[in-house]
Design an enzyme around this catalytic site. Structure first.
Site, PDB file in Angstrom:
ATOM      1  N   ASN A  67       2.000  35.750  -1.777  1.00  0.00           N
ATOM      2  CA  ASN A  67       1.411  34.510  -1.267  1.00  0.00           C
ATOM      3  C   ASN A  67       0.360  34.057  -2.277  1.00  0.00           C
ATOM      4  O   ASN A  67      -0.763  34.560  -2.284  1.00  0.00           O
ATOM      5  CB  ASN A  67       0.787  34.788   0.109  1.00  0.00           C
ATOM      6  CG  ASN A  67       0.173  33.547   0.711  1.00  0.00           C
ATOM      7  OD1 ASN A  67       0.148  32.487   0.100  1.00  0.00           O
ATOM      8  ND2 ASN A  67      -0.335  33.679   1.922  1.00  0.00           N
TER       9      ASN A  67
ATOM     10  N   ARG B  52       5.782  33.058  -0.060  1.00  0.00           N
ATOM     11  CA  ARG B  52       5.369  32.100   0.944  1.00  0.00           C
ATOM     12  C   ARG B  52       5.127  30.758   0.249  1.00  0.00           C
ATOM     13  O   ARG B  52       4.448  30.689  -0.775  1.00  0.00           O
ATOM     14  CB  ARG B  52       4.073  32.550   1.608  1.00  0.00           C
ATOM     15  CG  ARG B  52       3.607  31.538   2.623  1.00  0.00           C
ATOM     16  CD  ARG B  52       2.156  31.709   2.955  1.00  0.00           C
ATOM     17  NE  ARG B  52       1.758  30.650   3.870  1.00  0.00           N
ATOM     18  CZ  ARG B  52       0.539  30.147   3.904  1.00  0.00           C
ATOM     19  NH1 ARG B  52      -0.396  30.598   3.073  1.00  0.00           N
ATOM     20  NH2 ARG B  52       0.244  29.203   4.755  1.00  0.00           N
TER      21      ARG B  52
ATOM     22  N   HIS C  81       2.375  26.635   9.494  1.00  0.00           N
ATOM     23  CA  HIS C  81       2.369  27.897  10.250  1.00  0.00           C
ATOM     24  C   HIS C  81       3.746  28.150  10.888  1.00  0.00           C
ATOM     25  O   HIS C  81       3.854  28.887  11.864  1.00  0.00           O
ATOM     26  CB  HIS C  81       1.342  27.894  11.414  1.00  0.00           C
ATOM     27  CG  HIS C  81      -0.092  27.913  10.993  1.00  0.00           C
ATOM     28  ND1 HIS C  81      -1.070  27.284  11.736  1.00  0.00           N
ATOM     29  CD2 HIS C  81      -0.712  28.499   9.949  1.00  0.00           C
ATOM     30  CE1 HIS C  81      -2.247  27.462  11.157  1.00  0.00           C
ATOM     31  NE2 HIS C  81      -2.055  28.193  10.074  1.00  0.00           N
TER      32      HIS C  81
ATOM     33  N   GLU D  42       3.263  37.329   9.571  1.00  0.00           N
ATOM     34  CA  GLU D  42       4.031  36.426   8.699  1.00  0.00           C
ATOM     35  C   GLU D  42       4.654  37.177   7.529  1.00  0.00           C
ATOM     36  O   GLU D  42       5.759  36.849   7.094  1.00  0.00           O
ATOM     37  CB  GLU D  42       3.115  35.298   8.192  1.00  0.00           C
ATOM     38  CG  GLU D  42       2.793  34.287   9.279  1.00  0.00           C
ATOM     39  CD  GLU D  42       1.512  33.528   9.032  1.00  0.00           C
ATOM     40  OE1 GLU D  42       0.429  34.151   9.106  1.00  0.00           O
ATOM     41  OE2 GLU D  42       1.569  32.321   8.759  1.00  0.00           O
TER      42      GLU D  42
ATOM     43  N   ARG E 117     -11.753  23.023   9.243  1.00  0.00           N
ATOM     44  CA  ARG E 117     -11.070  21.715   9.217  1.00  0.00           C
ATOM     45  C   ARG E 117     -11.330  20.941  10.505  1.00  0.00           C
ATOM     46  O   ARG E 117     -11.393  21.527  11.586  1.00  0.00           O
ATOM     47  CB  ARG E 117      -9.556  21.907   9.057  1.00  0.00           C
ATOM     48  CG  ARG E 117      -9.171  22.388   7.674  1.00  0.00           C
ATOM     49  CD  ARG E 117      -7.694  22.721   7.608  1.00  0.00           C
ATOM     50  NE  ARG E 117      -7.507  24.099   7.187  1.00  0.00           N
ATOM     51  CZ  ARG E 117      -6.380  24.775   7.306  1.00  0.00           C
ATOM     52  NH1 ARG E 117      -5.317  24.221   7.829  1.00  0.00           N
ATOM     53  NH2 ARG E 117      -6.303  26.023   6.901  1.00  0.00           N
TER      54      ARG E 117
END
Ligand code: ADP
Length: 397
Positions: A8, A92, A181, A385, A242
């Site tokens: 990733n 990813r 996601h 994940e 965020r």
């Protein structure tokens, strides 16, 4: 034993794991680690293997140097890709645009397509391409597979995927809801039918991925029909740093009124907003501590977070019409019982009853936290994940 290497790559970091894709989700990966501060004066590589942590601090000029060094370090500790059986690499990728609906075997053409999507995810896709190129050079004889955060949301119906803006402008510029996601929402939602004892096609569900980033998804019979993130992962729920959904005119207003540039606004909304912008911290454990100390900003930040979350749960219950299950996952969703209780408090009239005892019982496995007579079942399902990406990758081996 065969492994997948899961990579990733971020703009200044590379997270990696060597994963046995057949393992139980609760087991630690065989190897995990992180390359940090790539391109800065002092970089750091952390490698965890068999309960031991190894740290190397030195300058890491770019992704290539970082990954090469990781491989050397793994070799030194007997777990290098040439010493153990690595059969595939899973990468990813945050943004797959409308081009990619599922995991894709990486070749030069796929790399170019991911590169073409850089304008949609400037911070992420550029770094992913760098990571892919290096990893393909270092491990040229095994399949490399791209797994997209957006892939699971490829099924969104047009009414959920498109914004009510000028359609020509939207089309020309790729403006639509992509959702993110996806690997987590898919991985978690796939476990729910078994928990319910129902066939996957019969299950309507809402999944809530509440980590540093946070998103909600509405899933009908295994197919995603709506999600809270949009063109980018900035939309939807209030998050660690965020803003989530805001009136878009706030951007024009702050530009005109406060003279803020587009880059400053980007940074404000992505990095200095959410819980951090309201309370000064973005970690929920720190926020909880501040709330216990009766800090008013922390309390307000928490209430805004919960209010926003409840609005999406309500919207998705109506969008789905009938809901069998609501599932919490990721750092906050898996660990913060108060968030789960507050998100679903007072919804008995909608058939949702959280059992306070089940909810506060510490556990690291998938579990139900609703009462026996709750018409809508509530679950906590730990996400993983990396394991999901590893499983996709080895399918190409
Ligand atoms: P990311 O989105 O970075 O993958 P995670 O899913 O790991 O994030 O979630 C990270 C967040 O989870 C942390 O910022 C923290 O707020 C929260 N978290 C982790 N552990 C706990 C805990 N025990 N209690 C409450 N919140 C927690």
């Amino acid at each position: 034993m065969s492994f997948a290497l899961v990579v990733n790559s971020g703009s200044s970091s590379i997270k990696f794991q060597l994963v046995d894709p057949t393992k139980d989700a609760t087991e630690d990966p065989f190897v995990s680690g992180l390359v940090e501060q790539i391109g800065e004066e002092s970089g750091r590589i952390t490698l965890k293997h068999q309960g031991e942590k190894h740290v190397v601090e030195e300058e890491i000029p770019d992704h290539a140097a970082g990954l090469k060094h990781v491989f050397e370090l793994m070799e030194e500790h007997g777990c290098g890709p040439k010493q153990v059986d690595v059969v595939a690499v899973g990468h990813r990728v945050v943004h797959g645009g409308i081009l990619f609906s599922g995991p894709e075997l990486i070749n030069d053409e796929v790399v170019e397509m991911i590169r073409d999507l850089i304008p949609l995810a400037p911070l992420h896709n550029g770094a992913h391409v760098a990571g892919m190129e290096v990893a393909r050079d270092l491990l040229p004889d095994i399949p490399h597979v791209a797994v997209f955060d957006t892939g699971f949301f490829h099924t969104l119906p047009p009414a959920a995927a498109l914004y009510a803006i000028n359609k020509d402008v939207a089309m020309e510029n790729g403006v639509r809801r992509y959702g993110f996601h996806g690997t987590s929402h898919e991985y978690v939602s796939q476990q729910v039918p078994e928990l319910l004892g129902l066939p996957a096609e019969a299950v309507n569900q809402i999944t809530l991925h509440l980590g540093n980033g946070a998103s909600a998804a509405a899933i009908e019979g295994g197919r995603a029909v709506d999600t809270s993130m949009g063109l980018t992962p900035l939309a939807g729920l209030a998050m660690g740093t965020r803003s989530g959904d805001i009136d878009p005119s706030i951007v024009f207003h702050l530009h005109r009124q406060a003279g803020m540039s587009i880059d400053e606004l980007d940074e404000l909304l992505n990095k200095k907003s959410g819980i951090k912008g309201l309370a000064g911290v973005n970690d929920f454990r720190a926020l909880r501590k501040m709330i216990e100390d009766e800090d008013e900003d922390a309390w307000l930040a928490y209430n805004i977070y919960i209010h926003q979350l409840r609005k999406f749960i309500g919207a998705y219950m109506i969008a789905l019409g009938r809901v069998n299950a609501i599932t919490f996952t990721a750092g906050v969703g898996e660990n913060d019982a108060a968030v789960r209780a507050d998100a679903l408090a007072g919804l008995e009239a909608y058939g949702i009853k959280v059992d306070p005892e089940k909810n506060t019982q510490p556990s690291e496995v998938a579990r139900e936290i609703s009462t026996d007579d709750s018409a809508v079942k509530v679950f906590v399902v730990p996400t993983n994940e990396e394991l999901a990406i590893a499983r996709y990758a080895v399918a190409f081996a």
